[in-house]
Structures are given as C-alpha cells and as structure tokens.
Design an enzyme around this catalytic site. Structure first.
Site, PDB file in Angstrom:
ATOM      1  N   GLU A 273       0.871  -0.692   0.472  1.00 26.83           N
ATOM      2  CA  GLU A 273       0.325  -0.049   0.002  1.00 26.83           C
ATOM      3  C   GLU A 273       0.925   1.248  -0.333  1.00 26.83           C
ATOM      4  O   GLU A 273       1.531   1.163   0.998  1.00 26.83           O
ATOM      5  CB  GLU A 273      -0.705   0.574   1.632  1.00 26.83           C
TER       6      GLU A 273
ATOM      7  N   ASP B  59      -5.739   9.313   9.956  1.00 29.22           N
ATOM      8  CA  ASP B  59      -4.319   8.726  10.312  1.00 29.22           C
ATOM      9  C   ASP B  59      -3.719   9.264  11.387  1.00 29.22           C
ATOM     10  O   ASP B  59      -4.109  10.352  11.390  1.00 29.22           O
ATOM     11  CB  ASP B  59      -3.074   9.502   9.050  1.00 29.22           C
TER      12      ASP B  59
END
EC number: 4.2.1.20
Length: 270
Positions: free
Chosen positions: A49, A60
């Site tokens: 990824e 995040d």
C-alpha cells in the site's frame, strides 16, 4: 485474474497470510521512498500500500500525519507518486500495489485522467478512505471498469445493517480496521479480531486483511493465524522518522519488513 486475486490465491495455496506493508510516497524524499518501495518485495512484502500524501489525513494517527508532512515538504504530489509506481513496475511485474489516501488530490488531478494514468502506471487497487459507497459512481465504478480494484475499510462500528452497503462494489480484499479511531492506535484483542473476521466471512468471499496497531513479528503472526492479510504501516514509518540518513531509513524499514514477514510465514506452521 488481477494481481491481487493472483497473489491472495497463491498464498491460500501455501496456507499463509499476506504481509501488506504501508508507506507514504515521497517520505522522507522521492529517492529514499523509491528505494524503500523497490526493496519491500525482496524483504517479504506480499502486497504494498502506497500512501498518496495529503494535507489533511484525518483518519491517520501521528506517525502517518508526520509522514505526509515530510513528503509534502519534499514536494511529493500525485503525479510524482504515479511516476514512482511506474519506476517500481520497471523491475517488478507481480507484486500488487494499492494506492491509499483521500479523494481531494484525485479530484484535483481529475478522476478520468487519474484512473487512466494509474492503470497505465501499474496500480492494482485503490483505498480512498473518505469515499463511502453512496459515492461509488464518482470513483469506485469507473476505477473498477478500468480494471482497478476498489478496497473498502470496515471497522468495529460497522454494524450488520451497514456492512452489506460498505461491501457493495468492494473488490481485491476487505481492509478491517481492528481499532476504531486513527491509524497506529493500540492493538485490538485477538478474540475481538477473530469474531470480526468470522462476521465478515458471513458477508463476503473476499480476502480479509487486518490493520491498525500491528507493530511486532509476534503480533503479525497472531493476526496471520486468523486473517488472510496482515497490514503494517505506522511501525515501518517510525523507522523513517527516526533515521539519520537515507540508508538508515531504507535499512530500518526493510529489516522490520523481513522480521514481520518471517513472523507471518511461520504463523500457521505447526
């Protein structure tokens, strides 16, 4: 079959989970990031990824937020990220690569242009965390029409009423966020993960990858016994953050990747 389908099918034959590694494109700079990217498969990454840097990565945690800041400070953008994929593909034609991030940079790049350029570069899938299934027509549908998988996130708060909707149009694999909150947060209990995987398997035949909170080979091995894929990101990025040189960053990430891979590969060996 797509590269993702092929890889997960191969690993199923081998009775082991995939090690899925996440790094942010351009962190800490283009050349170091490309060296890490090129080195990951040999270090044991089964699926990669690659984060698309964005100014407001709200899903995040601190480690990946700082990675975004470093990458943007080094002038990384979506065009350079696609160039990085092209350079990676010059030496690797079989490791699946998924771009992960937010819709804003894709929107500014232009969706049709992005899909065409991503496909040409060798991108296999997309994880776009702020594109719910209600907006499939904007990105998911045209991406899949071009042969790019669209991977959905599911969480502990995705209930049985919502889950079929989230999985509608999903392809490649399902990414289960084992801790509700931001990336890099504390690890989930194995009992919770086992229950979640069983619930997801009642709704989909897609491979299930577990992420968020996995930092050690031991944790990776424990998850690898339960799921089809083990996702590690923040722990790898911490090595980039603490490195005093490009060489140290590359060595730190690839060494941890190799240790995690060994944990995953031994997980189901009796």
């Amino acid at each position: 079959m797509s590269r993702l389908q092929t890889r997960f099918a191969q690993l199923k034959e081998q009775n082991r989970a995939a090690l899925v590694t996440f790094v942010t494109a351009g962190d800490p700079n283009y050349d170091t990031s490309l060296a890490i990217l090129k080195g990951l498969p040999a270090a044991g990454a089964d699926v990669i990824e690659l984060g698309m840097p964005f100014t407001d990565p709200m899903a995040d945690g601190p480690a990946i937020q700082l990675a975004n800041i470093r990458a943007l400070g080094a002038k990384q953008n979506l065009a350079k990220t696609l160039q990085m994929v092209r350079e990676f593909r010059e030496g690797n034609s079989d490791t699946p690569l998924v771009l992960m991030g937010y819709f804003n940079p894709i929107h500014h790049y232009g969706v049709p242009r992005f899909i065409a350029d991503a496909k040409a570069a060798g991108v296999d899938g997309l994880i776009v965390v702020d594109m719910p299934p209600e907006h499939n027509s904007e990105l998911c549908d045209p991406a899949q029409a071009a042969g790019i998988d669209f991977i959905r996130l599911t969480t502990p708060t995705t209930d049985d009423a919502r889950l079929p909707k989230v999985l509608d149009g999903s392809s490649g694999f399902v990414y289960y966020v084992s801790v509700a909150g931001v990336t890099g947060a504390g690890a989930a209990t194995l009992e919770h993960v086992e229950e979640a995987v069983a619930r997801l398997r009642r709704h989909t035949d897609l491979p299930i990858s577990i992420g968020f909170g996995i930092r050690t080979p031991e944790q990776a091995a424990a998850i690898a016994r339960l799921a089809d894929g083990v996702v590690v990101g923040s722990a790898l990025i911490d090595h980039i953050a603490s490195a005093e040189s490009s060489e140290q960053a590359v060595d730190g990430v690839l060494s941890l990747c190799a240790a995690l891979s060994e944990g995953v590969r031994k997980a189901r060996v009796s």
